[in-house]
Design a protein around this motif. Sequence first.
Motif, PDB file in Angstrom:
ATOM      1  N   VAL A  81     -15.256  11.996  -2.967  1.00  0.00           N
ATOM      2  CA  VAL A  81     -15.591  12.127  -1.551  1.00  0.00           C
ATOM      3  C   VAL A  81     -15.687  13.606  -1.179  1.00  0.00           C
ATOM      4  O   VAL A  81     -15.046  14.454  -1.805  1.00  0.00           O
ATOM      5  N   PRO A  82     -16.455  13.927  -0.163  1.00  0.00           N
ATOM      6  CA  PRO A  82     -16.482  15.321   0.308  1.00  0.00           C
ATOM      7  C   PRO A  82     -15.205  15.658   1.058  1.00  0.00           C
ATOM      8  O   PRO A  82     -14.586  14.795   1.679  1.00  0.00           O
ATOM      9  N   SER A  83     -14.823  16.900   1.013  1.00  0.00           N
ATOM     10  CA  SER A  83     -13.635  17.338   1.745  1.00  0.00           C
ATOM     11  C   SER A  83     -13.917  17.358   3.236  1.00  0.00           C
ATOM     12  O   SER A  83     -15.024  17.695   3.674  1.00  0.00           O
ATOM     13  N   LEU A  84     -12.930  16.993   4.027  1.00  0.00           N
ATOM     14  CA  LEU A  84     -13.079  17.004   5.477  1.00  0.00           C
ATOM     15  C   LEU A  84     -12.916  18.397   6.046  1.00  0.00           C
ATOM     16  O   LEU A  84     -13.231  18.638   7.216  1.00  0.00           O
ATOM     17  N   VAL A  85     -12.397  19.325   5.260  1.00  0.00           N
ATOM     18  CA  VAL A  85     -12.115  20.674   5.748  1.00  0.00           C
ATOM     19  C   VAL A  85     -12.919  21.668   4.931  1.00  0.00           C
ATOM     20  O   VAL A  85     -12.815  21.687   3.712  1.00  0.00           O
ATOM     21  N   ASN A 125      -6.192  23.834   3.420  1.00  0.00           N
ATOM     22  CA  ASN A 125      -7.292  24.484   4.125  1.00  0.00           C
ATOM     23  C   ASN A 125      -7.173  24.266   5.626  1.00  0.00           C
ATOM     24  O   ASN A 125      -7.456  25.158   6.428  1.00  0.00           O
ATOM     25  N   LEU A 126      -6.728  23.060   5.999  1.00  0.00           N
ATOM     26  CA  LEU A 126      -6.512  22.759   7.412  1.00  0.00           C
ATOM     27  C   LEU A 126      -5.374  23.609   7.978  1.00  0.00           C
ATOM     28  O   LEU A 126      -5.485  24.194   9.060  1.00  0.00           O
ATOM     29  N   GLU A 127      -4.284  23.691   7.233  1.00  0.00           N
ATOM     30  CA  GLU A 127      -3.123  24.452   7.695  1.00  0.00           C
ATOM     31  C   GLU A 127      -3.414  25.952   7.733  1.00  0.00           C
ATOM     32  O   GLU A 127      -2.831  26.679   8.539  1.00  0.00           O
ATOM     33  N   SER A 151     -10.112  19.689  -3.712  1.00  0.00           N
ATOM     34  CA  SER A 151      -9.562  20.701  -2.811  1.00  0.00           C
ATOM     35  C   SER A 151      -8.165  20.296  -2.373  1.00  0.00           C
ATOM     36  O   SER A 151      -7.859  19.110  -2.269  1.00  0.00           O
ATOM     37  N   TYR A 152      -7.325  21.300  -2.119  1.00  0.00           N
ATOM     38  CA  TYR A 152      -6.112  21.068  -1.335  1.00  0.00           C
ATOM     39  C   TYR A 152      -6.544  21.103   0.132  1.00  0.00           C
ATOM     40  O   TYR A 152      -6.289  22.073   0.861  1.00  0.00           O
ATOM     41  N   ALA A 153      -7.201  20.033   0.561  1.00  0.00           N
ATOM     42  CA  ALA A 153      -7.824  20.036   1.888  1.00  0.00           C
ATOM     43  C   ALA A 153      -6.795  20.219   2.997  1.00  0.00           C
ATOM     44  O   ALA A 153      -7.065  20.886   4.006  1.00  0.00           O
ATOM     45  N   VAL A 173       0.851  -1.188   0.000  1.00  0.00           N
ATOM     46  CA  VAL A 173       0.000   0.000   0.000  1.00  0.00           C
ATOM     47  C   VAL A 173       0.886   1.236   0.000  1.00  0.00           C
ATOM     48  O   VAL A 173       1.744   1.399   0.880  1.00  0.00           O
ATOM     49  N   VAL A 174       0.694   2.083  -0.981  1.00  0.00           N
ATOM     50  CA  VAL A 174       1.401   3.360  -1.060  1.00  0.00           C
ATOM     51  C   VAL A 174       0.411   4.443  -0.651  1.00  0.00           C
ATOM     52  O   VAL A 174      -0.624   4.629  -1.291  1.00  0.00           O
ATOM     53  N   ASP A 175       0.724   5.143   0.420  1.00  0.00           N
ATOM     54  CA  ASP A 175      -0.236   6.059   1.036  1.00  0.00           C
ATOM     55  C   ASP A 175       0.190   7.510   0.866  1.00  0.00           C
ATOM     56  O   ASP A 175       1.127   7.985   1.501  1.00  0.00           O
ATOM     57  N   GLU A 176      -0.520   8.214  -0.026  1.00  0.00           N
ATOM     58  CA  GLU A 176      -0.411   9.665  -0.116  1.00  0.00           C
ATOM     59  C   GLU A 176      -1.825  10.255  -0.132  1.00  0.00           C
ATOM     60  O   GLU A 176      -2.138  11.165  -0.886  1.00  0.00           O
ATOM     61  N   ALA A 177      -2.670   9.648   0.728  1.00  0.00           N
ATOM     62  CA  ALA A 177      -4.076  10.047   0.758  1.00  0.00           C
ATOM     63  C   ALA A 177      -4.296  11.351   1.508  1.00  0.00           C
ATOM     64  O   ALA A 177      -5.348  11.973   1.375  1.00  0.00           O
ATOM     65  N   ASN A 178      -3.343  11.727   2.344  1.00  0.00           N
ATOM     66  CA  ASN A 178      -3.408  12.984   3.090  1.00  0.00           C
ATOM     67  C   ASN A 178      -4.674  13.045   3.958  1.00  0.00           C
ATOM     68  O   ASN A 178      -4.954  12.109   4.687  1.00  0.00           O
ATOM     69  N   THR A 179      -5.468  14.107   3.889  1.00  0.00           N
ATOM     70  CA  THR A 179      -6.611  14.227   4.806  1.00  0.00           C
ATOM     71  C   THR A 179      -7.629  13.108   4.606  1.00  0.00           C
ATOM     72  O   THR A 179      -8.249  12.653   5.571  1.00  0.00           O
TER      73      THR A 179
END
Length: 519
Positions: free
Chosen positions: A515-519, A447-449, A442-444, A357-363
């Motif tokens: 998917v909807p953005s978390l931020v 947005n968080l940062e 989004s660059y979610a 598994v290569v994980d760059e899923a971020n938020t």
Amino acid sequence: MPNGAQILIEGLVGAGVRACFANPGTSEMHFVAALEDASALRPVLCLFEGVATGAADGYGRMTGRPACTLLHLGPGLAGGLANLHNARRAATPLVNVVGDHALRHKRLDAPLESDIEALAGTVSGWTRRTYHAAELAGDVAEAVAAATGPPGRIATLVVPADVSWSDAGDPPAATPPRPARRGLVSVDAVTGAADALRSGESAAVLLGGEAVRGAGLAAAARIAAATGAELLCETFPARAERGAGRPVVERLAYLPAAARRRLAGVRHLVLAGATSPVAFFAYPGQDGDLLPEGCRVHTLAAGAEDVTAALAGLAEVLGPGSPVPEEAARPALPSGDLTAETAAAVIGALLPEGAVVVDEANTSGLWLPGATAGAPPHDWLTLTGGAMGQGLPLAVGAAVACPERPVLALVGDGASMYTVQALWTQAREGLDVTTVVFDNRSYAILNLELGAVGAVAEGARARRLLDLSGPSLDFVALARGMGVPAERADTAEEFAALLKRGLAEPGPFLIDCVVPSLV
């Protein structure tokens, strides 16, 4: 009589290099021609240098042996620097071969002339320029030895065009460099860690590098069982072994507040292949050091020291322990709305044994660790250096390294666009990679940062820099345009059906997971 390019390739093959991820130019044409007769070295064309360097990183993480890149002059090396930064942070063995202008041409200051050594120095642990074809055999041997010496590092060999095309004459036999040895851990380090873990105060062991797989991980689990210490691993491990039957290890959270909460109350932190945890960024009014006040740090093994042997020695000192492995457990397949949480449940329910598994899923990857903890044994590769665009190339390299294993790339929509050209290489090479793009438009993470740093941007003008809609990216069309079959999922049921298909069919496949953005 062999020319320099032929000697270079013979040297790489003789040192065990089996894959070359390439984006060549004029200065490298003799190397390209010499590949015709080098059946032991697999050439893989990448349409962007960042794909080539990221793929070499993925290959090195999965095999423990270096791949080489073939890059064109200083601008070509510059194009690959972001993923070389990630590879350096992952301690991946990697050899860059960078072509340069012919020596007599450099004095003319041609348009592509640049300071290659200065660029290479930002990411390389070893750099050399070869001036004579007869020296190439020795230089290649030293480059590979430098890359594979502990800890793994990046070696960059600069080869001018005329060195590649010149006859070498009778090159001197290359004397194999003496392999670098892992540093021995001191007795004081082992006894100090043992005393801390036996103190009766709250203690944790923070694992990194080789300590999160194989014998190192098994020894760490024995230590935790014998002492009651918590087992944590660095936020972004290069390669972690996890899943049912393996030791339970918790990754330290990326967000500083969450990491501080996790470490609160820890009085002793033992570092095994990891560094003392710090925040990725500075925030107003906050200290970047994540350790609680009064916590003492004990370094068991770091840098070039043999962390696996250190953990085994510490386990022997502490006596027997019976680790409790991760229990086999899978989430139920969800139905209805497709969100980051339900997508993680689908992945946890369907992840096959032996997957990479290569994980760059971020938020959007927030729920992935919990949903996959009890899945069949698998490897997890992460964004070690934080430079975006690592996921898709890393999957290419992992698939070349391990053709018998399914590779699952989990990437954010913004991150995937840094190196989307990797899809073309997946198609050309027929790589068994299933890519999931978490498409939240989004660059979610930014947005968080934005809120975390206290910046105020309530208007549309500023927010527009973090928004990926208008127009929305069509990942199905992008993938198909590069030869990768692709479909879109808007519900949990659709995503489950497509993931089953992607994992079952050979070759590459992409799922646009909306998917909807978390931020």
